[in-house]
Design a protein around this motif. Structure first.
Motif, PDB file in Angstrom:
ATOM      1  N   VAL A 282     -12.043  14.665  32.961  1.00  0.00           N
ATOM      2  CA  VAL A 282     -12.901  14.546  31.779  1.00  0.00           C
ATOM      3  C   VAL A 282     -12.271  13.526  30.846  1.00  0.00           C
ATOM      4  O   VAL A 282     -11.063  13.592  30.578  1.00  0.00           O
ATOM      5  CB  VAL A 282     -13.061  15.900  31.068  1.00  0.00           C
ATOM      6  CG1 VAL A 282     -13.700  15.712  29.691  1.00  0.00           C
ATOM      7  CG2 VAL A 282     -13.899  16.854  31.901  1.00  0.00           C
TER       8      VAL A 282
ATOM      9  N   ILE B 293     -17.299  13.066  28.142  1.00  0.00           N
ATOM     10  CA  ILE B 293     -17.790  13.968  27.107  1.00  0.00           C
ATOM     11  C   ILE B 293     -17.729  13.222  25.790  1.00  0.00           C
ATOM     12  O   ILE B 293     -16.651  12.885  25.292  1.00  0.00           O
ATOM     13  CB  ILE B 293     -16.975  15.270  27.073  1.00  0.00           C
ATOM     14  CG1 ILE B 293     -17.336  16.132  28.291  1.00  0.00           C
ATOM     15  CG2 ILE B 293     -17.214  16.030  25.777  1.00  0.00           C
ATOM     16  CD1 ILE B 293     -16.703  17.498  28.302  1.00  0.00           C
TER      17      ILE B 293
ATOM     18  N   LEU C 170     -18.845  20.453  22.995  1.00  0.00           N
ATOM     19  CA  LEU C 170     -19.468  20.143  24.281  1.00  0.00           C
ATOM     20  C   LEU C 170     -18.547  20.522  25.437  1.00  0.00           C
ATOM     21  O   LEU C 170     -18.998  21.045  26.472  1.00  0.00           O
ATOM     22  CB  LEU C 170     -19.829  18.663  24.344  1.00  0.00           C
ATOM     23  CG  LEU C 170     -20.565  18.201  25.613  1.00  0.00           C
ATOM     24  CD1 LEU C 170     -21.776  19.071  25.903  1.00  0.00           C
ATOM     25  CD2 LEU C 170     -20.972  16.734  25.479  1.00  0.00           C
ATOM     26  N   PHE C 171     -17.254  20.303  25.277  1.00  0.00           N
ATOM     27  CA  PHE C 171     -16.312  20.706  26.327  1.00  0.00           C
ATOM     28  C   PHE C 171     -16.336  22.225  26.506  1.00  0.00           C
ATOM     29  O   PHE C 171     -16.322  22.719  27.641  1.00  0.00           O
ATOM     30  CB  PHE C 171     -14.898  20.248  25.979  1.00  0.00           C
ATOM     31  CG  PHE C 171     -13.873  20.650  27.006  1.00  0.00           C
ATOM     32  CD1 PHE C 171     -13.666  19.885  28.139  1.00  0.00           C
ATOM     33  CD2 PHE C 171     -13.119  21.811  26.839  1.00  0.00           C
ATOM     34  CE1 PHE C 171     -12.726  20.257  29.089  1.00  0.00           C
ATOM     35  CE2 PHE C 171     -12.176  22.193  27.789  1.00  0.00           C
ATOM     36  CZ  PHE C 171     -11.986  21.412  28.924  1.00  0.00           C
TER      37      PHE C 171
ATOM     38  N   GLU D  65     -17.189  16.792  20.456  1.00  0.00           N
ATOM     39  CA  GLU D  65     -16.623  16.763  21.802  1.00  0.00           C
ATOM     40  C   GLU D  65     -15.944  18.077  22.168  1.00  0.00           C
ATOM     41  O   GLU D  65     -16.027  18.519  23.322  1.00  0.00           O
ATOM     42  CB  GLU D  65     -15.673  15.577  21.928  1.00  0.00           C
ATOM     43  CG  GLU D  65     -16.420  14.246  21.889  1.00  0.00           C
ATOM     44  CD  GLU D  65     -15.518  13.030  21.807  1.00  0.00           C
ATOM     45  OE1 GLU D  65     -14.292  13.182  22.028  1.00  0.00           O
ATOM     46  OE2 GLU D  65     -16.023  11.930  21.527  1.00  0.00           O
TER      47      GLU D  65
END
Length: 581
Positions: A71, A336, A142-143, A139
Motif C-alpha cells: 500500500v 490509498i 480509508l486504510f 488516508e
C-alpha cells in the motif's frame, strides 16, 4: 455465460436483490485463477456489465498473480474538495475512523478538519496547514476501511506526508503522536514565508543534479518519482536557471504554496525537530519502505527526530521505493489517497515488468464508493485476499440459490476408432470386440493363435495417461488383460504365469505393432504365451516384452470356512490372579 443473464432480470427471482446475488457469488463459489468482478448498484447495472464481459474473451483476462501486496499513501497535491464525504456516508467503518482522527487533530489545528474536508472550498483546502492533516485523516480512514475487509499489505510506503500515514498504520506512531507530528509539520510549513516554486521535469536525477550545479543553497531535487520524472523545488530565480540548462525538456509547474523538500524549508527544521524529539516511537509491525532512503526501513528509520527532519528537507525517493517493493516480492501495489497520482508514477517505474498490478482505490472522475468497490474488485481478480463476509456485513445480504456452475463441457470418454482402422474381415482375419486387440489369426494346420494390435498414445488415451519418468509406458495390468483374453480365445481359463521383461513404451509419435502369440498345448494342456512389439516401421525388429503360461485349469470355488470356535470355551473355568482375595 450469456444464458446466465436471465437470472439477473427483475422478473426472474424477484425476491433476490443485487446485494444477495453479489454476496452469494462472492462467498459460496470456488475461486479460480482467472476471475472477473462486476460492479453496479442494481440488477440492471450488473446485467449490463455481464453483457460487456461476454463480449470479452475471459481467456484473455489477466489471471490471479502470486506475490506480495503493498500500500502506498499519497502526498500533498493529491487533495480534492469534498474528499471523503461520500465514503463517510456510505461506510460506517470509514466514518468511525475519520471521526477518531479528527477528534485528535481538531484541538491541535484550532478548527474542524471534517468541515474543511467536506465543505471548504479549494482555497482553504489548499493551505498547507489544512492540506496535510486532511490527507492524513482521509488516508488513515480509508486504510482502516480496507483493512476491515481483510486486505492486509505486506509492505507500506508513503510519499511525503503520506509517510506519516505509513508510520501510523504500522504502529511506529500511535494516533496521538502521529497527530502531533502532522499538525506541527503542517503548521510550521504554513508559517514559512510564501514563495518558491516546484516544477516537474522530464529528466533523470543525474541530469537535474548536473544542471543544479553550485545552486544547491537555493534549489534542490524534491522528488524522484520515476526514471525520467524529477521534481525541482526552490527559489523561483534559481529554478528558472536550472530549467534553462534543461531546455527542450517537458516541464510542468505545480500549484503549491511553498517549495517543499528544498532549502526553503530550513527555517522550520529546528522547531520541528524539537516536537519530533518529544514523540514516542515503536518498531513497525509490518514492512515499511522508506521514501527517504528508498530502502526497507531499519534501525532508526521512521523512529527518530533526525529522520523526520531529514524527511522534510530531502528528496522523496519514490521511484527507488517502488523498485525496492518489487525486489522484495511485491507484485500488487494499491494507492490509498484521493486519486491516482502515485499509481501512474508506479506504472512508469514498473513499465518493463509485466507481472505487476498497480491500482488506485479512488478516482476523481467517479463517485467515491463506486471507485473503491471497483478497485477492491480488481485486487480480488488479481489474487489479493478479500474477506467478503466482512465486506457485506451490515448490508442485509443473504445467501440465495444461484444457477449451477457453467462448466465447459468436454467429453472424456474414449471414442471407438473408425470402423475401417480395425476391420479385420477385409484381410481374411477374425475380428474381435476387444478394445485393444484388432485381429486374430488361427492357422489351419496347427493349434496356435496370433493376436495383433496397433497401439499409440493418440489412439488410446487411457494408455497415454500412464507415464513413468516422462515416458508413456503400457501398464503391466494391460499385458495381463491381453493374456487373459488370449486364454479365453484359446480355451484356457487360467494364466498360470506372466513375466514382464522389457517395459512396453509407446512412442511420442507414431505407433507400435503388437503380437500376442499362444503356442500349441503341451502334454499337460499348458500353452506358452509371448508378447512382442516393434515400432511402426516395416524394417524394425521385434522385441519380446512378456512371456507366460496359460492352462485350462478349472476354477475352484473357495472352500467354505469352518465354523468359528467360540472363545473362551464353554467349559472354561475362570481363575483369579494371585494375591487377590
Amino acid at each position: 455465460m450469456p444464458h446466465r443473464l436471465h437470472h439477473l432480470d427483475d422478473a426472474a427471482h424477484p425476491e433476490q436483490s443485487a446485494t444477495d446475488l453479489a454476496h452469494s457469488l462472492a462467498t459460496t463459489r470456488t475461486l479460480h485463477d482467472r476471475r472477473a468482478v462486476l460492479t453496479g448498484t442494481d440488477r440492471d447495472d450488473l446485467a449490463d456489465a455481464l453483457r460487456q464481459l461476454t463480449e470479452t474473451p475471459t481467456s484473455l483476462a489477466a489471471p490471479a498473480r502470486p506475490g506480495g501486496l503493498a500500500v502506498v499513501f499519497s502526498g500533498q497535491g493529491a487533495q480534492r474538495v469534498g474528499m471523503g464525504r461520500e465514503l463517510y456516508e456510505a461506510f460506517p467503518v470509514f466514518a468511525g475512523a475519520l471521526d477518531e482522527v479528527c477528534g485528535v487533530l481538531d484541538p491541535l489545528l484550532g478548527g474542524s478538519l471534517k468541515g474543511v474536508l467536506f465543505e471548504a472550498d479549494e482555497s482553504v483546502l489548499g493551505e498547507t496547514g489544512w492540506t496535510q492533516p486532511a490527507l492524513f485523516a482521509f488516508e488513515v480512514a480509508l486504510f482502516r476501511l480496507v483493512e476491515s475487509w481483510g486486505v492486509r499489505p505486506d509492505f507500506v510506503a508513503g510519499h511525503s506526508v503520506g509517510e506519516l500515514v505509513a508510520a501510523h498504520v504500522t504502529g511506529v506512531l500511535d494516533l496521538g503522536e502521529a497527530g502531533r507530528l502532522v499538525a506541527a509539520r503542517a503548521g510550521l510549513m504554513q508559517a514559512l514565508p510564501a514563495g518558491g516554486v516546484m516544477v516537474a521535469v522530464e529528466a533523470t536525477e543525474a541530469e537535474v543534479l548536473a544542471a543544479i550545479g553550485d545552486r544547491g543553497d537555493a534549489v534542490g531535487v524534491a522528488a524522484v518519482n520515476g526514471p525520467s520524472a524529477v521534481v525541482l523545488s526552490g527559489a523561483e530565480d534559481a529554478v528558472e536557471e536550472v530549467l534553462s540548462a534543461l531546455s527542450g525538456r517537458r516541464v510542468r509547474r505545480l500549484e503549491v504554496s511553498h517549495a517543499f523538500h528544498s532549502p526553503l524549508m530550513d527555517g522550520m527544521l529546528e522547531e520541528f525537530r524539537s516536537v519530533a524529539k518529544e514523540v514516542r516511537y515503536n518498531a513497525p509491525n509490518l514492512g515499511v519502505v522508506s521514501t527517504v532512503t528508498g530502502r526497507v526501513a531499519e534501525g532508526e528509520d521512521l523512529r527518530s527526530a533526525d529522520y523526520w527532519v531529514t524527511q522534510v528537507r530531502e528528496a522523496v525517493r519514490y521511484a527507488d521505493a517502488v523498485t525496492t517493493l518489487y525486489d522484495h516480492g511485491v507484485r500488487t501495489v494499491v494507492e490509498i489517497g484521493p486519486g491516482g497520482v502515485l499509481t501512474a508514477l508506479a506504472q512508469s517505474v514498473l513499465a518493463d515488468r509485466d507481472d505487476t498490478t498497480v491500482q488506485a482505490l479512488q478516482r476523481s472522475d467517479r463517485p467515491e464508493a463506486d471507485a473503491l468497490v471497483a478497485g477492491i474488485g480488481t485486487l480480488h481478480a488479481r489474487g489479493v485476499s478479500v474477506d467478503w463476509e466482512a465486506f457485506f456485513a451490515g448490508t442485509g445480504a443473504r445467501r440465495v440459490p444461484l444457477p449451477t456452475y457453467a462448466f465447459r463441457h468436454r467429453r472424456y470418454w474414449v471414442d471407438a476408432l473408425a470402423a475401417g482402422s480395425r476391420d479385420a474381415d477385409g484381410f481374411g482375419l477374425d475380428g474381435t470386440d476387444h478394445p485393444l486387440i484388432g485381429a486374430a489369426l488361427f492357422p489351419g494346420d496347427r493349434d496356435e493363435a496370433l493376436f495383433t494390435a496397433r497401439l499409440s498414445a493418440r489412439m488410446d488415451p487411457l494408455l497415454a495417461a500412464h507415464t513413468v519418468a516422462g515416458e508413456t509406458v503400457v501398464p503391466s495390468a494391460v499385458l495381463a488383460e491381453l493374456a487373459v483374453r488370449a486364454g479365453d480365445e484359446t480355451g484356457c481359463s487360467s494364466v498360470d504365469e506372466l513375466v514382464v521383461g522389457t517395459p512396453l513404451v509407446l512412442p511420442a509419435t507414431g505407433a507400435l505393432h503388437l503380437q500376442v502369440r499362444v503356442g500349441e498345448p503341451d502334454d499337460t494342456g499348458r500353452r506358452v504365451l509371448t508378447v512382442h512389439a516393434r515400432p511402426d516401421d516395416p524394417g524394425a525388429s521385434w522385441t519380446r516384452h512378456a512371456h507366460g503360461l496359460l492352462s485350462d485349469t478349472p476354477l475352484v470355488p473357495l472352500a467354505e470356512s469352518e465354523p468359528i470356535t467360540p472363545w473362551p470355551p464353554a467349559d472354561a473355568e475362570s481363575l483369579k490372579p494371585r494375591g487377590t482375595p
